[in-house]
Write an enzyme that holds these catalytic residues in place. Structure first.
Site, PDB file in Angstrom:
ATOM      1  CE1 TYR A 136      -3.998   2.045   0.406  1.00 51.68           C
ATOM      2  CE2 TYR A 136      -2.818   3.135   2.177  1.00 51.68           C
ATOM      3  CZ  TYR A 136      -3.887   3.086   1.309  1.00 51.68           C
ATOM      4  OH  TYR A 136      -4.837   4.078   1.333  1.00 51.68           O
TER       5      TYR A 136
ATOM      6  CB  SER B 190     -15.176   0.764  11.902  1.00 52.80           C
ATOM      7  OG  SER B 190     -13.920   0.434  11.380  1.00 52.80           O
TER       8      SER B 190
END
Ligand code: UDP
Length: 310
Positions: A143, A187
């Site tokens: 990433y 989250s």
């Protein structure tokens, strides 16, 4: 304007699609549903200005648009590491495809890069002039290095073909339409607190992140789309910085939860601190985030309460 939003069914993408539709634009939303979801875009389907295309950006694209915004890449640590070679392909093949499309159409491309290009930063806060401290062979590299090479490809298209490019480096962002199970701290903590489970702080919890509410991030992307003659890269995010223990306690307090904190192992190469320097964004785009952390988290908690039925 007809805007192609790649990754348009994801968290940031679907929030951006909504804003573009509200501002009268036509939206071509493209997604492969790897981490994006139908639930995020179903409300737009009846709108004649909205069109959905199920496709992957690593395949060549033949679409007509006036502007391209690229958000197509799994962005949570859990998902971008599930298939690291695919993550790299999204950032190499995908960017080549988008830049070739932009070259044929002669349209601007706004690409969402990431604060991960700074790696585990040795300067704090991070400004765009800092070149980062990135390990090229770590489990995060698919990433981090992928996003870095995507920036390189874009700048070479800009230098070689004069294409209009815009690169936003997005810092940790939260809000409605986040996935509940993609492992991100916001989250995870909210869902754990609402379910009365322990909040899983990784490592000793002294590592920090700075959190931006989604509407502010979308404001920044819109300002960048509407700007002229500025390529970036430019940081977009907010400067509300917390260590993970304090952040867990805030979530416990805002949810009025009885949950406790537990400590789990720190993921490998987890950056120690992260906070954007927003001077350039303010100077070039007039970007000043407006939503305070309490209001943002409460709206996000309300979203998850509804989703979980708690
Ligand atoms: N984190 C945590 N508990 C969790 C999930 C994440 O303590 O349940 C930590 C993680 O180690 C990192 C920070 O929260 O230091 C932010 O993680 P996230 O995956 O949300 O974003 P990123 O690491 O990409 O900034």
């Amino acid at each position: 304007m007809r805007v192609l939003v790649t990754g348009g069914a994801g968290f940031i993408g679907s929030n951006l699609c909504e804003r573009l539709l509200n501002e009268g634009h036509e939206v071509l939303c493209l997604d492969n549903f790897y981490t994006g979801s139908k639930a995020n875009i179903v409300e737009f389907i009846p709108d004649p200005n909205f069109e959905f295309i199920r496709k992957d950006i690593i395949e060549p694209l033949n679409i007509e648009a006036d502007f391209i915004v690229n958000l197509a890449c799994p962005a949570s640590v859990l998902y971008y590491q599930k298939n690291p070679l695919k993550t790299m392909k999204d950032n190499v093949y995908g960017i080549f495809n988008l830049m070739e499309l932009a070259r044929r159409l002669n349209v601007p491309v706004l690409h969402t890069s990431t604060s991960e290009v700074y790696g585990s930063p040795l300067v704090h806060p991070q400004s765009e002039s800092y070149n980062g401290n990135v390990n090229p062979v770590s489990i995060r590299s698919c990433y981090d290095e992928g996003k870095r090479v995507a920036e390189t490809i874009m700048f070479d298209y800009h230098r070689v073909y004069g294409l209009d490019i815009r690169i936003a480096r997005v810092f940790n962002t939260y809000g409605p339409k986040m996935l509940e199970n993609d492992g991100r701290v916001v989250s995870n903590f909210i869902v754990q607190a609402l379910k009365g489970k322990n909040l899983t702080v990784y490592g000793d919890g002294t590592q920090s992140r700075s959190f931006c509410y989604i509407s502010d991030l979308v404001d920044g992307l819109m300002l960048f789309m509407n700007s002229k003659g500025f390529t970036g890269p430019v940081n977009l995010g907010n400067t509300y910085e917390f260590n993970m223990i304090d952040f867990a306690n805030i979530i416990i307090s805002f949810t009025s939860s009885k949950s406790k904190i537990t400590f789990d192992p720190l993921p490998k190469d987890d950056p120690v601190k992260r906070k954007p320097d927003l001077t350039l964004a303010k100077e070039k785009l007039g970007y000043v985030p407006k939503i305070n952390i309490e209001d943002g988290l409460k709206a996000t908690i309300a979203y998850f309460r509804k989703k979980l039925g708690t």
